[in-house]
Scaffold this active site. Structure first.
Site, mmCIF file in Angstrom:
data_model
loop_
_atom_site.group_PDB
_atom_site.id
_atom_site.type_symbol
_atom_site.label_atom_id
_atom_site.label_comp_id
_atom_site.label_asym_id
_atom_site.label_seq_id
_atom_site.Cartn_x
_atom_site.Cartn_y
_atom_site.Cartn_z
ATOM 1 N N THR A 94 4.616 -11.685 2.928
ATOM 2 C CA THR A 94 4.820 -11.015 1.701
ATOM 3 C C THR A 94 6.174 -10.368 1.743
ATOM 4 O O THR A 94 6.803 -9.602 2.861
ATOM 5 C CB THR A 94 3.970 -9.645 1.849
ATOM 6 O OG1 THR A 94 2.600 -10.325 1.921
ATOM 7 C CG2 THR A 94 3.788 -8.752 0.585
ATOM 8 N N LYS A 169 1.505 -10.677 -5.554
ATOM 9 C CA LYS A 169 1.121 -10.023 -4.182
ATOM 10 C C LYS A 169 1.404 -8.718 -4.156
ATOM 11 O O LYS A 169 0.660 -7.771 -3.669
ATOM 12 C CB LYS A 169 1.817 -10.876 -3.269
ATOM 13 C CG LYS A 169 1.541 -10.453 -1.851
ATOM 14 C CD LYS A 169 -0.004 -10.685 -1.381
ATOM 15 C CE LYS A 169 -0.073 -9.870 0.086
ATOM 16 N NZ LYS A 169 -1.819 -9.775 0.432
ATOM 17 N N LYS A 244 5.392 -1.396 4.089
ATOM 18 C CA LYS A 244 6.324 -2.424 3.332
ATOM 19 C C LYS A 244 5.897 -2.865 1.980
ATOM 20 O O LYS A 244 6.836 -2.858 1.219
ATOM 21 C CB LYS A 244 6.431 -3.635 4.215
ATOM 22 C CG LYS A 244 7.341 -4.718 3.663
ATOM 23 C CD LYS A 244 7.151 -5.903 4.439
ATOM 24 C CE LYS A 244 5.974 -6.519 4.140
ATOM 25 N NZ LYS A 244 5.548 -7.848 4.709
HETATM 26 P P1 NAD Z 1 2.396 -9.858 12.596
HETATM 27 O O1 NAD Z 1 3.198 -9.038 13.078
HETATM 28 O O2 NAD Z 1 1.085 -9.920 13.457
HETATM 29 O O3 NAD Z 1 2.860 -11.364 12.776
HETATM 30 C C1 NAD Z 1 4.559 -11.574 12.428
HETATM 31 C C2 NAD Z 1 4.618 -12.762 13.492
HETATM 32 O O4 NAD Z 1 6.205 -13.012 13.215
HETATM 33 C C3 NAD Z 1 4.842 -11.949 14.977
HETATM 34 O O5 NAD Z 1 4.117 -12.639 15.870
HETATM 35 C C4 NAD Z 1 6.275 -11.767 15.057
HETATM 36 O O6 NAD Z 1 6.489 -11.833 16.764
HETATM 37 C C5 NAD Z 1 6.787 -13.143 14.604
HETATM 38 N N1 NAD Z 1 8.415 -13.095 14.318
HETATM 39 C C6 NAD Z 1 9.178 -11.960 13.973
HETATM 40 N N2 NAD Z 1 10.347 -12.299 13.917
HETATM 41 C C7 NAD Z 1 10.376 -13.811 14.049
HETATM 42 C C8 NAD Z 1 11.433 -14.807 14.560
HETATM 43 N N3 NAD Z 1 12.728 -14.657 14.166
HETATM 44 N N4 NAD Z 1 11.236 -15.991 14.670
HETATM 45 C C9 NAD Z 1 9.824 -16.395 14.727
HETATM 46 N N5 NAD Z 1 8.724 -15.264 14.865
HETATM 47 C C10 NAD Z 1 9.027 -14.431 14.607
HETATM 48 O O7 NAD Z 1 2.161 -9.650 11.096
HETATM 49 P P2 NAD Z 1 0.843 -10.506 10.108
HETATM 50 O O8 NAD Z 1 -0.245 -9.626 10.124
HETATM 51 O O9 NAD Z 1 0.500 -11.974 10.752
HETATM 52 O O10 NAD Z 1 1.820 -10.754 8.821
HETATM 53 C C11 NAD Z 1 2.544 -11.632 8.367
HETATM 54 C C12 NAD Z 1 2.980 -11.589 7.036
HETATM 55 O O11 NAD Z 1 1.821 -11.775 6.345
HETATM 56 C C13 NAD Z 1 3.533 -10.299 6.609
HETATM 57 O O12 NAD Z 1 4.554 -10.543 5.535
HETATM 58 C C14 NAD Z 1 2.457 -9.528 6.045
HETATM 59 O O13 NAD Z 1 2.846 -8.477 5.039
HETATM 60 C C15 NAD Z 1 1.641 -10.705 5.296
HETATM 61 N N6 NAD Z 1 0.051 -10.412 5.280
HETATM 62 C C16 NAD Z 1 -0.747 -9.767 6.299
HETATM 63 C C17 NAD Z 1 -1.951 -9.728 6.016
HETATM 64 C C18 NAD Z 1 -2.758 -9.194 7.117
HETATM 65 O O14 NAD Z 1 -3.959 -8.918 6.818
HETATM 66 N N7 NAD Z 1 -2.285 -8.988 8.468
HETATM 67 C C19 NAD Z 1 -2.574 -10.364 4.960
HETATM 68 C C20 NAD Z 1 -1.865 -10.855 4.189
HETATM 69 C C21 NAD Z 1 -0.473 -11.001 4.111
#
Ligand code: NAD
Length: 294
Positions: A94, A169, A244
């Site tokens: 997102t 979204k 965010k």
């Molecule tokens: P999260 O923080 O669990 O996962 C993000 C991952 O990205 C982490 O493991 C982090 O180490 C990795 N990362 C950060 N910088 C990086 C880089 N430079 N290279 C490689 N990996 C890197 O977050 P999440 O909950 O999985 O959410 C991810 C995205 O999905 C976000 O944008 C969030 O808004 C969106 N989202 C989350 C949910 C939810 O329920 N958790 C639902 C829909 C959308």
């Protein structure tokens, strides 16, 4: 197909795992060692770098915290040009609508195809393959990867051109945030009025107080199995990530002259959770602020 996957966190790991289950070869990369270890035990081939993960890929997925990180990985770490020209880039994170437009432009300049494809459905939807994908970009590009995305999706909606997926979204999550605040206030009030939590939840789920948050996240222990309250608010959808999304919605509100007082209040509540050191916890930890029970 050979898939590059960047970002193996709460969402990325189970989503990439669905592609492994569907028989694809998935090369994944994450900056943290625990995420890489979890990926290896889920059947994902762990790459040493962004460049390694995308080399030879037919499609590259990004599931990263925000637009700055997606840009860093795709543009600064050169994933766009390291992947073969045939690769389609699908960003499921997102991010801001403007960032999505910039990434579409960067992809076109690099001779690559790009879709903004944020998802809804949470970690349960990611594990179960029932996410809703909101896709912005060229419908013909989506057609080339639709069967691939299907392994993770309950529904795939082509919303419009570049950035349209992120626009949908951001509005969706603004409404989710407002629902969440109502849910947490309702759960605490119901408890203080002496109502049994499970009885009230199932009653409200069949009444006008129903919402996805109520059915999936009810913030009292033992009522809804998928709720983060049962796991001390670990995993799930971090308060900082909802903060965010709400910031992005408020910026869009400013740009379009749209008053958003309820979203503003929830954004302040998420900021407060961050200040108290709970930004990494699931956003339903808000129930503790309402109850005053830290
Ligand atoms: P999260 O923080 O669990 O996962 C993000 C991952 O990205 C982490 O493991 C982090 O180490 C990795 N990362 C950060 N910088 C990086 C880089 N430079 N290279 C490689 N990996 C890197 O977050 P999440 O909950 O999985 O959410 C991810 C995205 O999905 C976000 O944008 C969030 O808004 C969106 N989202 C989350 C949910 C939810 O329920 N958790 C639902 C829909 C959308």
């Amino acid at each position: 197909m050979r898939i590059g996957w960047l970002g193996l966190g709460n969402m990325g790991l189970p989503m990439a795992g669905r592609l492994v289950d569907a028989g694809h070869e998935v090369l994944g990369y994450d900056v943290t060692a625990p995420a890489r270890r979890a990926a290896a035990s889920r059947g994902i081939t762990v790459a040493d770098s962004v460049a390694d993960a995308v080399t030879g890929a037919d499609a590259v997925f990004t599931m990263l915290p925000n637009g700055a990180v997606v840009r860093e990985v795709l543009v600064e770490h050169s994933a766009l040009v390291r992947a073969p020209a045939r690769a389609v880039f699908i960003d499921c994170s997102t991010i801001d609508i403007a960032d999505a437009h910039d990434l579409h432009t960067a992809a076109v300049s690099a001779g690559r195809r790009f879709l903004d494809a944020p998802v809804s459905g949470g970690v349960g939807g990611a594990a179960g393959g029932s996410l809703t994908f909101m896709v912005g970009g060229d419908a013909e590009v989506l057609a080339t990867v639709r069967s691939l995305v299907q392994a993770m999706a309950g529904r795939i909606v082509h919303v419009g051109g570049p950035g349209a997926g992120q626009a949908a979204k951001i509005v969706n999550n603004m409404m989710l945030g407002i629902n969440l605040a109502g849910l947490c206030e309702g759960a605490v009030l119901a408890e203080r009025l002496g109502l049994d939590a499970a009885t009230f939840q199932s009653l409200a789920a069949a009444s006008s107080g129903d919402s996805w948050a109520l059915r999936t996240w009810y913030p009292a222990p033992g009522v809804v199995q998928s709720a983060a309250v049962n796991r001390d608010f670990d995993g799930g959808f971090a308060a900082d990530l909802l903060a965010k999304d709400l910031r992005l919605a408020l910026q869009a509100g400013e740009r379009t002259g749209t008053p958003l007082p309820h979203a503003t209040a929830v954004a302040e509540a998420m900021h407060d959770l961050h200040e108290r050191g709970h930004g990494g916890k699931d956003c339903t930890v808000l129930v503790r602020s309402v109850a005053g029970s830290w």
